[in-house]
Design an enzyme around this catalytic site. Structure first.
Site, PDB file in Angstrom:
ATOM      1  CB  SER A  81      -0.974   0.178   0.874  1.00  0.00           C
ATOM      2  OG  SER A  81      -2.201   0.932   0.925  1.00  0.00           O
ATOM      3  CG  ASP A 119      -6.947  -3.838  -2.900  1.00  0.00           C
ATOM      4  OD1 ASP A 119      -7.157  -2.647  -2.179  1.00  0.00           O
ATOM      5  OD2 ASP A 119      -5.123  -3.915  -3.169  1.00  0.00           O
ATOM      6  CG  HIS A 147      -5.510  -2.794   0.420  1.00  0.00           C
ATOM      7  ND1 HIS A 147      -5.307  -2.421  -0.233  1.00  0.00           N
ATOM      8  CD2 HIS A 147      -5.121  -1.894   1.915  1.00  0.00           C
ATOM      9  CE1 HIS A 147      -3.853  -1.222  -0.534  1.00  0.00           C
ATOM     10  NE2 HIS A 147      -4.258  -1.084   1.091  1.00  0.00           N
TER      11      HIS A 147
END
Length: 271
Positions: free
Chosen positions: A100, A223, A251
């Site tokens: 991320s 995601d 995620h």
């Protein structure tokens, strides 16, 4: 466990494995402690012959907290913390694995500190200079109402980020989050990471075509934060990058088997 300096700050770090082995640096996401890079991911990488370093970003976990209004920082400064961790351990170059926001920091290192990067593994992330308001890539589809800060609220958030396809390992997630909350020096400080977009410095807009390290982009097809188009944009921008789509992954990385799968995708033999 070792605290290392980054300018006036102290960063909590942990190294696992043989210090003479090739190094993997794990970089967590926004507002996330190093422990959110799962123990099973660390263990599998060590089994593959690596030493693994993970650390707490500034304003998370046991690392220093910052008065953001007096000393604002952005992705550039957080990437500098990653370099400080490598320096403290005497690591000239490492396999960089970022998830991320950590994937954006990994990109920054690939562009601006290429000699420190052996390979890049970019997990669940987006191009570092992407402006979410531009409309060029799909916005987040995450549906989560939140709640009072604490373990239960974070468990609910992780459940939502899991994507709803693969099994959500709630016991493992809860245990990890309980550890994180118990060790956080200032739990409220992590909210400073939400302000990073205020500091979109020019070095984030450097073309990703400057990245020369072997790169693997790993993305889940459910995601809810970054749709698969974000990964495809990365692959199109980074020369020679390879896309690995993980069916059913969201995620976060705590579904059974996912940490080991991700560890096996890190290209330890590519450089």
């Amino acid at each position: 466990m070792t605290f290392v300096p980054s300018g006036p700050l102290r960063l909590w770090t942990e190294r696992t494995g043989d210090p003479s082995a090739p190094a993997v640096l794990l970089i967590a996401g926004s507002s996330a402690q190093g422990l959110t890079m799962p123990d099973a991911l660390v263990a599998r990488l060590v089994d593959r012959g690596a030493q693994v370093i993970r650390y707490d970003h500034r304003d998370t976990g046991r690392s220093s907290s910052v008065d953001y209004d007096r000393h604002p920082y952005g992705l550039t400064e957080l990437a500098g913390d990653a370099v400080a961790v490598l320096d403290a351990y005497g690591v000239e170059s490492a396999h960089i694995v970022g998830g991320s926001m950590g994937g954006m920091l990994a990109q920054w290192l690939g562009v601006h500190e290429p000699s420190r990067v052996r390979t890049l593994t970019l997990l669940s992330t987006s191009p570092m200079g992407h402006d979410p308001a531009s409309g060029e890539l799909p916005p987040s589809s995450l549906k989560h109402e939140g709640g009072p800060p604490g373990v239960e609220s974070d468990v609910a958030l992780f459940r939502a980020m899991n994507g709803g396809v693969r099994t959500f390992d709630e016991p493992a997630t809860r245990a990890m989050l309980e550890r994180c909350w118990a060790r956080a020096a200032d739990p409220s400080a992590a909210a400073n990471h939400r302000r990073l977009i205020e500091r979109m410095s020019p070095d984030l807009l450097v073309p990703l075509s400057k990245i020369t390290a072997p790169t693997v982009v790993v993305h889940g097809d459910v995601d809810p934060i970054y749709a698969l188009a974000h990964a495809e944009a990365l692959v199109a921008a980074i020369p020679g990058a390879r896309l690995e789509v993980v069916p059913g992954m969201g995620h976060v990385y705590l579904s059974p088997g996912v940490p080991e799968l991700l560890a096996d995708l890190v290209p330890l033999n590519a450089a």
